[in-house]
Design a protein around this motif. Structure first.
Motif, mmCIF file in Angstrom:
data_model
loop_
_atom_site.group_PDB
_atom_site.id
_atom_site.type_symbol
_atom_site.label_atom_id
_atom_site.label_comp_id
_atom_site.label_asym_id
_atom_site.label_seq_id
_atom_site.Cartn_x
_atom_site.Cartn_y
_atom_site.Cartn_z
ATOM 1 N N LEU A 182 0.851 -1.189 0.000
ATOM 2 C CA LEU A 182 0.000 0.000 0.000
ATOM 3 C C LEU A 182 0.887 1.240 0.000
ATOM 4 N N PRO A 183 0.639 2.193 -0.900
ATOM 5 C CA PRO A 183 1.457 3.416 -0.899
ATOM 6 C C PRO A 183 1.415 4.092 0.472
ATOM 7 N N GLN A 184 2.573 4.406 0.987
ATOM 8 C CA GLN A 184 2.656 5.019 2.304
ATOM 9 C C GLN A 184 2.563 6.543 2.187
ATOM 10 N N PRO A 235 3.156 10.064 3.846
ATOM 11 C CA PRO A 235 3.957 10.630 4.951
ATOM 12 C C PRO A 235 3.071 11.185 6.054
ATOM 13 N N GLN A 236 3.543 11.050 7.285
ATOM 14 C CA GLN A 236 2.752 11.455 8.436
ATOM 15 C C GLN A 236 2.366 12.937 8.375
ATOM 16 N N ASP A 237 3.282 13.775 7.895
ATOM 17 C CA ASP A 237 2.982 15.202 7.862
ATOM 18 C C ASP A 237 1.991 15.578 6.762
ATOM 19 N N ALA A 238 1.731 14.629 5.824
ATOM 20 C CA ALA A 238 0.779 14.905 4.751
ATOM 21 C C ALA A 238 -0.586 14.272 5.008
ATOM 22 N N ARG A 239 -0.692 13.430 6.028
ATOM 23 C CA ARG A 239 -1.930 12.679 6.246
ATOM 24 C C ARG A 239 -3.118 13.598 6.573
ATOM 25 N N ILE A 240 -2.889 14.640 7.338
ATOM 26 C CA ILE A 240 -3.995 15.524 7.714
ATOM 27 C C ILE A 240 -4.564 16.220 6.482
ATOM 28 N N ALA A 241 -3.671 16.706 5.611
ATOM 29 C CA ALA A 241 -4.128 17.369 4.387
ATOM 30 C C ALA A 241 -4.866 16.395 3.477
ATOM 31 N N VAL A 242 -4.351 15.167 3.360
ATOM 32 C CA VAL A 242 -5.003 14.148 2.524
ATOM 33 C C VAL A 242 -6.376 13.797 3.094
ATOM 34 N N ARG A 243 -6.438 13.649 4.406
ATOM 35 C CA ARG A 243 -7.704 13.318 5.080
ATOM 36 C C ARG A 243 -8.755 14.402 4.811
ATOM 37 N N GLN A 244 -8.359 15.634 4.935
ATOM 38 C CA GLN A 244 -9.303 16.731 4.708
ATOM 39 C C GLN A 244 -9.773 16.765 3.253
ATOM 40 N N ALA A 245 -8.841 16.574 2.329
ATOM 41 C CA ALA A 245 -9.193 16.628 0.906
ATOM 42 C C ALA A 245 -10.175 15.518 0.532
ATOM 43 N N VAL A 246 -9.931 14.306 1.020
ATOM 44 C CA VAL A 246 -10.830 13.185 0.698
ATOM 45 C C VAL A 246 -12.203 13.403 1.312
ATOM 46 N N ASP A 274 -8.132 5.331 -5.226
ATOM 47 C CA ASP A 274 -7.261 5.969 -4.229
ATOM 48 C C ASP A 274 -7.449 5.342 -2.848
ATOM 49 N N LEU A 275 -7.149 4.032 -2.743
ATOM 50 C CA LEU A 275 -7.405 3.311 -1.496
ATOM 51 C C LEU A 275 -6.610 3.887 -0.330
ATOM 52 N N ALA A 276 -5.327 4.152 -0.519
ATOM 53 C CA ALA A 276 -4.493 4.649 0.582
ATOM 54 C C ALA A 276 -5.034 5.965 1.119
ATOM 55 N N GLU A 277 -5.474 6.833 0.218
ATOM 56 C CA GLU A 277 -6.028 8.124 0.636
ATOM 57 C C GLU A 277 -7.369 7.948 1.350
ATOM 58 N N LEU A 278 -8.187 7.034 0.849
ATOM 59 C CA LEU A 278 -9.485 6.769 1.484
ATOM 60 C C LEU A 278 -9.310 6.282 2.918
ATOM 61 N N LEU A 332 -7.519 -8.896 1.550
ATOM 62 C CA LEU A 332 -6.359 -8.022 1.637
ATOM 63 C C LEU A 332 -6.651 -6.750 2.413
ATOM 64 N N ILE A 333 -7.924 -6.348 2.472
ATOM 65 C CA ILE A 333 -8.245 -5.081 3.127
ATOM 66 C C ILE A 333 -7.900 -5.106 4.621
ATOM 67 N N LEU A 334 -7.893 -6.275 5.251
ATOM 68 C CA LEU A 334 -7.557 -6.319 6.681
ATOM 69 C C LEU A 334 -6.102 -5.919 6.927
ATOM 70 N N PRO A 335 -5.096 -6.567 6.294
ATOM 71 C CA PRO A 335 -3.724 -6.092 6.514
ATOM 72 C C PRO A 335 -3.492 -4.682 5.970
ATOM 73 N N GLU A 336 -4.219 -4.288 4.922
ATOM 74 C CA GLU A 336 -4.081 -2.919 4.410
ATOM 75 C C GLU A 336 -4.566 -1.909 5.443
ATOM 76 N N ALA A 337 -5.687 -2.221 6.097
ATOM 77 C CA ALA A 337 -6.201 -1.328 7.138
ATOM 78 C C ALA A 337 -5.247 -1.266 8.326
ATOM 79 N N MET A 338 -4.699 -2.412 8.709
ATOM 80 C CA MET A 338 -3.754 -2.418 9.828
ATOM 81 C C MET A 338 -2.505 -1.604 9.491
ATOM 82 N N ALA A 339 -2.020 -1.727 8.239
ATOM 83 C CA ALA A 339 -0.850 -0.955 7.834
ATOM 84 C C ALA A 339 -1.133 0.543 7.854
ATOM 85 N N SER A 340 -2.404 0.914 7.614
ATOM 86 C CA SER A 340 -2.786 2.330 7.621
ATOM 87 C C SER A 340 -3.106 2.849 9.011
ATOM 88 N N GLY A 341 -3.067 1.987 10.012
ATOM 89 C CA GLY A 341 -3.349 2.422 11.372
ATOM 90 C C GLY A 341 -4.821 2.621 11.655
#
Length: 429
Positions: free
Chosen positions: A167-169, A171-182, A258-262, A280-289
């Motif tokens: 899953l595309p990682q 960056p922690q400092d970009a997650r808030i902006a991505v979350r808001q945009a989605v 855009d699964l990682a962003e979602l 696969l969505i279970l380990p993907e969700a765990m990797a995304s926290g």
């Protein structure tokens, strides 16, 4: 090695992601991996972008026509390994009929009877016949392995290999902006708690129970549900949402790339499946926290590994699902603890480890084939049956013609049987 991987469809769902990751991993290690799909779609685009050869062969529909097309593809390609997925065992039969390579099948779902694949119990004899065409069966969980054994697959043929996820990682400092945009794109407020689900819209995924659980959480107006995916149950889910008056609370977002962003935009992930192999969505969700609320299925519990990353509820139980969601919605601290546990557990699902293990299986099968071929050649004085038939080592100019496997030519066999029949009727010994 030259390997042909078969994908059951061209849309990019869990099985197809697995095929894409495996093909890319094999080519990175120097193998000639190719993929065959029944039609054009997103998977074909992804494979082409990765430089992976792809064959679009319409083998689904008519089994006879599909088998003929696959036999031609396998014969021309001369693959060392033919690897099929999701109970698509026709290519294994094609490989066996043209006598080339070893055959492997990956089963992604445990409950064959519930899926209706291959006619379930009505065509059990066909399942057994097709099972014999496979030299090895891979399952993503012990539940898949146990189901295969119950269906008379020899235990020594079955290999449990854990899936890998890539899953595309973000960056922690970009997650808030991505979350808001989605969230803005989905029409969701930043302050609301979002329960997400990512799945093919099929009966197997149990999404109707998630919608009914949403109806039980009407006293939480700040909670929204987002179901991502498409499938044949979309109309029924829309009708159920309308019947329960949940148009504003439950979003049906359709298929998204855009699964990682979602996953960044969700607060909780729900997996209300009725049966699974290992999504696969279970380990993907765990990797995304993401904390997870999932059906209490053996394969899901095995993947979670008692890490504390998920809460399990009985399948087909909207009330239990709603109760567990309510607890997590009201407890942000517990959600953070589960997120940390999930990230730690996700390291067990590495793509490179999965590819290495499958490749090791391929090599073992190929070596066994070489040993058997050498033994067969030695028994024929150092010549293969094909060479023996062509060179005339048996010395009879009028001997019966034989094919590469040593079988009598059908036309000559028919003529001989007629001749023997006439001789018997005349009393000639």
């Amino acid at each position: 090695m030259k390997i042909l991987l078969l994908s059951p469809q061209a849309a990019l769902f869990g099985t197809e992601k697995h095929v894409l990751a495996l093909a890319a991993g094999l080519r990175r290690l120097g193998d000639q991996a190719e993929v065959v799909v029944p039609c054009r779609g997103e998977l074909v685009d992804k494979l082409s972008e990765a430089g992976i050869p792809v064959h679009v062969t319409r083998w689904r529909g008519s089994r006879v026509i599909g088998l003929a097309r696959l036999m031609r593809l396998v014969y021309v390609g001369r693959y060392d390994i033919v690897h099929t997925h999701a109970y698509s065992r026709l290519p294994c039969l094609a490989a066996r009929l043209v006598r080339t390579g070893r055959t492997v099948e990956t089963r992604h779902v445990a409950a064959l009877k519930e899926t209706g694949l291959h006619g379930a119990s009505r065509l059990r004899w066909l399942d057994r016949l097709l099972d014999r065409c496979c030299d090895a069966v891979i399952g993503g969980s012990t539940e898949v392995r146990d189901e295969a054994i119950r269906r008379d697959v020899p235990p020594e043929k079955i290999h449990v290999i854990r899936y890998g996820v890539s899953l595309p990682q973000i960056p922690q400092d970009a997650r808030i902006a991505v979350r808001q945009a989605v969230r803005i794109g989905l029409g969701l407020e930043e302050a609301c708690v979002v329960v997400g689900a990512v799945a093919r819209l099929s009966e197997q995924k149990g999404l109707s129970f998630l919608i009914r659980a949403a109806a039980l959480l009407q006293d939480r107006p700040s909670v929204r549900f987002a179901i991502v995916g498409d499938g044949d149950q979309r109309g029924k889910l829309e009708e159920l949402r309308r019947e329960l008056r949940l148009e504003r609370k439950v979003l049906l977002c359709g298929y998204r790339r855009d699964l990682a962003e979602l996953l960044c935009a969700f607060d909780i992930l729900a997996i209300p499946s009725l049966f699974e192999g290992m999504p696969l969505i279970l380990p993907e969700a765990m990797a995304s926290g993401l904390p997870v609320v999932a059906s209490s299925l053996d394969s899901l519990r095995e993947a979670e590994g008692k890490s504390g990353a998920a809460v399990f509820v009985p399948p087909r139980n909207a009330h239990a699902l709603a109760a567990s969601l309510r607890e997590l919605i009201d407890d942000p601290e517990r959600r953070r603890e589960m997120a940390a546990a999930g990230r730690a557990r996700s390291g067990c699902f590495r793509v490179d480890a999965m590819v290495e293990e499958i490749r090791r299986l391929y090599r073992g099968l190929a070596e066994r084939r070489e040993i058997r071929t050498m033994g067969r050649d030695k028994s024929n004085g150092g010549c293969s049956p094909r060479q023996e038939a062509l060179s005339g080592l048996r010395g009879s100019s009028n001997r019966r013609a034989r094919d590469p496997g040593g079988r009598e030519d059908p036309q000559e066999r028919l003529a001989r049987q007629r001749s023997e029949g006439e001789g018997f009727r005349r009393g000639v010994p």
